[in-house]
Each structure stands twice: as structure tokens, then as C-alpha cells.
Write an enzyme that holds these catalytic residues in place. Sequence first.
Site, PDB file in Angstrom:
ATOM      1  N   ASP A   1       0.856  -1.239  -0.015  1.00 18.51           N
ATOM      2  CA  ASP A   1      -0.102  -0.060  -0.141  1.00 18.51           C
ATOM      3  C   ASP A   1       0.489   1.126  -0.103  1.00 18.51           C
ATOM      4  O   ASP A   1       2.106   1.167   0.225  1.00 18.51           O
ATOM      5  CB  ASP A   1      -0.833   0.057   1.349  1.00 18.51           C
ATOM      6  CG  ASP A   1      -0.162  -0.168   2.660  1.00 18.51           C
ATOM      7  OD1 ASP A   1       0.496   0.857   2.883  1.00 18.51           O
ATOM      8  OD2 ASP A   1      -0.262  -1.283   3.109  1.00 18.51           O
TER       9      ASP A   1
ATOM     10  N   GLU B   1      22.342 -22.693 -17.847  1.00 17.17           N
ATOM     11  CA  GLU B   1      21.393 -21.949 -17.230  1.00 17.17           C
ATOM     12  C   GLU B   1      22.260 -20.654 -16.637  1.00 17.17           C
ATOM     13  O   GLU B   1      21.601 -19.648 -16.769  1.00 17.17           O
ATOM     14  CB  GLU B   1      20.801 -22.814 -16.031  1.00 17.17           C
ATOM     15  CG  GLU B   1      19.900 -23.763 -16.417  1.00 17.17           C
ATOM     16  CD  GLU B   1      19.338 -24.552 -15.232  1.00 17.17           C
ATOM     17  OE1 GLU B   1      18.252 -24.928 -15.425  1.00 17.17           O
ATOM     18  OE2 GLU B   1      20.021 -25.002 -14.727  1.00 17.17           O
TER      19      GLU B   1
END
Length: 730
Positions: free
Chosen positions: A535, A615
Amino acid sequence: MSIVFDDSRKIFRLLTLNSEYQIKIDDIGLLIHNYYGRPACDTDMTYQIISVDRGFSGNLFENRVDRGRSIDVLPQEYSGCGVGDYRISSVGIVAKNGSHSCDLRYKSHRIYEGKEEIEGLPSVRKYDDDVTSLVITLEDKVVGLEVELHYSVFEDKDVITRHTKFINVSDKKIHLEKAASAMLDVQYGCWDEIHFAGRHCMERVMSRNKLTQDIKVISSKRGMSSHHENPFVILCDHGATEAYGECYGMMLMYSGNHKIEIEQDQAGSTRIVAGINEENFSWCLEAAESFDTPEAIMAYTKDGLESLSHIYHNIIRRNVCDRKYMDVKRPILINNWEATYFDFTSEKIIDIAKDASELGIEMLVLDDGWFGKRDDDNSGLGDWFVNEKKLDGGLKRLSDEIEKLGMKFGLWFEPEMVNEDSNLYREHPDWALVDPDRHPTMARNQLVLDMSNKKVEDYLFNCISKILDENNISYIKWDFNRSLSNVYSKNLPNKKQGEVSHRFVLGTYSLLERLLSAYPNLMIEGCSGGGGRFDAGMLYYCPQIWCSDDTDAIERLEIQEGTSFGYPVSAVGSHVSASPNHQTGRSTPLSTRGVVAMAGTFGYELDITKMSAEEKAEIKEQIASYNKYYWLIQKGDYYRLYNEEYAEIYKAWEFVATDKSEALVNIVVKKVQANARIKVIKLRGLEENAMYNLEGTKTTLSGAALMYGGFAINISYGDYPSAQLHFVRV
Ligand code: GLA
């Protein structure tokens, strides 16, 4: 001057670049909400308010012969209660004589350049912006209550902030039972409400509903803004799309119990009331005492949902978060949580850091489990002292080793919590929020500390400061892993127990403020089991918040998209995690996980030491891409590229540089189909007449072609394929 008072017509005009907000003082001192919409060219919008005598809608005493003027249907700026407006009230009081009525009338006003801060609460920062503010004082002479409505106009940002101050000007006690931050009456129109609901691991999913004569409540009583209902709503024209239609936004800058109510009344008008949730809330105002509500951030646009999102992204990046983060590049981090959970040693963490640093990762964050007796989540919270059995050489050795690798070091805390099995709880059982004579409700086997107690705040400040002083730490991950219950403070008298939930939030804000003042270079990332406290209140202190505990790239598409309506990508903590994913078991390619995590602050949360050479090479490339696009992602305009197929089959989004010189289009296919349709993505935000080259190809197209014709792409093979297309103006 963005606020004008016209004394002859008794209207206030609050003007932003693309909106006008009008308030009128009527002949009996009621504050009428005249209008909020496109600039009305100096017209008194009162003409729109047509008086109709509606049955069972009473009239204030002064208007008893003018039966059309009922406060039950008049658009008001901030309603009282108990005197004939039967819609949602902004305020609830109990006066000394037991009366619940409050009739607010205009008393005075002042207009000033600048913006005052709200004591103890975060509020939108002014910085060097042109901001004009208005304070209108309303009064109820019978009760002896003054209510100040505070407005600040951020003219070039199309934002108006509001909060309310209650002042007891009587010599008697007044109990506040409801204290809204803002109210907005929209007189006409056919509206949808949009809110962002969810659950742990699926926060802020957009939900759009047509309004009917009814009351819709978006709220939390969990002591936190919550995973379940975010304190942000949009009211939009029923026909509004991303690019078209009127939209209003109402966002609360508050991290505690909130409530946003939306009511469509008998006459088809819509009222929004936003503020602290009044359930379990009451505030005792002694004579001369005052109470400030949290701030609400309001915006209006005629240009659809993406335009409303841009307004919020802009104000949050520049005026809610510390503005320095607009220009300071934040580190790409690796977090050990999903790599090790509680099972780690200094050696393991150093190994992760070594591999990470070789690939260009800039910070290591040590998550839960480094302190006290903390080998699982049943004990240790509150004992913020390093566990040397686990971390040989302590944090000092670890942070020094990490520094030697050229990396920064970050550390996890969950300050507001305590386990019963901790030294802190054994020494100070009265520091936890627990109902006397009742067993507490447990969650994750932990209790919540009483942040309304200054001694608790001081203890936490001292523990955290000591660790920051003794080690080289530049980042804190600030977690919060349960909802509040049994909200009772042993530190406050019985009559003040209704204040505890709000005082809790004030205590947390105060601790954050103190730490950031003492350590101005510290960056705090908010977290609450992922995005349970996502928020504007937390964003004032934390420029980024861990968006969700669900790190599955495909689930994140929903979560990050919902979040994007109100909050900028720069606020969204997002990491590449392992495949199969730990929350869903789903396998997704590393490339797709990278594309999704780049719509955020970007980092990794996996055991990099176990990854293959291929990777690792791919991770190195991802990091190079993220660094290349960093400012475009962080400062550019974000667009949701919506089309009919979109929700089911794929999602696409775009970052466009503010000078329109480049755009990065991202697409992830959620559902692969054989012999699939071609996906045509219509870009947004480009310069129509400029030519854009798709980087790495000979394709060059006009901005108009890309936006109105679209760009056709054929990806539909394999598990969750994705693409990133970079268009550069030539
Ligand atoms: C919360 C956070 C996670 C992790 C754990 C540790 O769930 O959201 O990222 O930090 O706590 O306990």
C-alpha cells in the site's frame, strides 16, 4: 494558482491540468460537492443539481419549506451523521450527552502555497512541485467539534490528496466512532467499480463490477492492508477501456484496517467513503485534542484505465516513495529463501554469493533463520541476535565476505512479531497484543508485538540499529507474517482499547521513520507473506515491496497485472525462482521466468550453485538485458496491452520511454495451442509519425502502424513460451 475561491459564487475550484474539483458553500452553510471531472471553464456547476422532493428524504430545519433540498440526495463534500443523510456517513461520534448526531456546516477556510505534513502518518511529499492546499473548517456547534478537510492539489500530476482532522473544541469528551479520510459524491453516470481482491499467494486480482443500488465494501480488519482487499478502488464509466472513458481513483495511504465503501443511492448517485475501518475503532478526544486521518490520493481522467494507472505510477514514484530512487539504480539481488529455507550455514550462503557475483548479481539477501533459536517458524522471533551456531563467524564475517565479492548485503527482519518460544516473550509477555484472560489466536505460531507501546518500539530500534552498526548492511527485508487478532494493549487503559489497531500502525510508521532518519542510505523492502501490506503507506518508507509469495511466473502474470492498476513496476519485488516452482509445481522456461520478473525490481531466489553452465550463461544474459532496459522499465510508461484473446491465451505489456524513443514489448503465452491463431499486439504510447526498428531485425514500422495495425507474432510452441521485443525510434 491551482485553488481558487470565488467569494461571489461561494465556490472553490481545485484545478489540475486535466481535471476540476468543485465545492460550494450553500446558503445554509452546507458544503456541497459540485463536480469532479474535466475542467469546467469557470462554470458554477451547481446548475446540475436538480432539487426533487423525494419521499422519506427529510429536510434540514432551515429547508423545511423547500422539500426538494434534502441532504439525503444532495451531493455533499463530507457528510455528517444522524441528521437525515441516510447514505454512508463520513463520520461517527458519540457526544457527551450520548447523542450520535453530527451536523457539519462551513465555518472558515484558508488557502496556502505548499503542503503540510500529517503528524505521525506518511503523506504524499511535495518536494519542489507546485502544490497549493486548501483547508475548509466545518463545525458542529452543538457537539463542539471542528472538522478540517485538507486538500492539496498536485496540478501537473492530476492528483488531489485529502485528509481530515477532527478537533474537540468543547470542554467535554467526544468519542470518534468513524473518521473517514475522504468522501466523493458523483451525481450522475453509469459506473463500474474496480477493486483488487485476493488471498495469500494471489494478491490484487482485478475485479470489475457494475454498480447497482447497493453498497459495496472493500475492507480489511486484519491490522494490515491485507492480501485480501487492497485499499484502492476505481470508479469507471461502464464502457471504459484501457484507452477510453472516465475513471476516478481513490487510494488510501494506510497500512492498517481500512474501509472503502461505494454506494449507489435511490437517485442513481454514487458515493465513495474511504478511511480507517470503523470496526473495532474508537478514539477518545478529550477537550482540545485532535485526530488526523490517513491521507487519500484521488485522481480523475477522461482517458481510460491506463491513463489513471499512469497518474498513480507517476505520483507514487515521485512523491510517495523517496524520490531519490528515481535516479539511484537498485541492486539486482539474490535471496536465499527458496534456495535453502531455514537450512543454511555461512559456507552455503557464501557459495551462493560467489556464483551470483560472477553472473552480475549485485546483492545477497539473507532471509529468515539467521537469528535466535530459529530453525523453523515456531520460535525465535523477537530475538534479533545472530545465531552463531548456524552462522560461523556471525554476520560480520558473512557481510565482510560478501563485500569482498563486490556485493551488497541485505538482511531479513520481522520486527513487529514475537514467538512465545523466544527470550523476548519470556522477559516481556506483556509486550504482545493479547486479550487478558483469553488464550490468544495463533498464526504461524507467533504473536504480534504491541507497537503502540513506546518501549517495544525502542527495543526494536535498538536491536536493529546494533546490527546495522556492527555489520555492513545496506538493505532490510521487512516482513509481517500474520494478521492481527486479540488486539488488546496492556499498556493502555480500557477506554482506549479501540485505539490500539491505529496506534499499532502509528508505532510501525514511527519505527520505520526513526530507522530511515538514522540510516539514510538504508533501503527497506516491504513484505508481508509476499504482498499483504502492499500500500501507499508502506511505499512511503519502502520503495519496493515483495509482491507475492507466489513466485510462479504464470501466476505472477495475474498478480503483477492487478498490482499495475495502482502501483508502478518500480515498487514490485519480483524474482526468478526455481522450476518446477515451489508453490505450484509448474515448470516454466528460465527465459519466461526472466521476462516476468523484469516487470519489477528483479532478482533471483533459487539455489544458483545447483544450476548448469547453460543456465548460468542464460542468467548472465538476463542480467545484461535487465541492466540495458533498467531505466526504461523503471521510469518509462507501463501499458497493459489488452485484447480479446488476452486474458485466456496470453498476456502482453509494454514499457515506453517518456520521450517515446523506445519501447519494450513483453508477451507470455499461458495456453499453447496447436495450429494457433496469430497474436496481433497493438502497441501503445508511440509517436505516430516516427519510424521504429525492431532491434536485431530489418523490420522498421511507423508508430501509427504498430499502434493501429499492430505487430503480428507467432509464438505458440512449448511450455509457456515468451518473447521480448525492443523497438527503437530511428
Ligand atoms: C514470508 C516472506 C517470504 C520469506 C518468509 C520467511 O512468507 O514473504 O519471502 O521471507 O516469510 O519466513
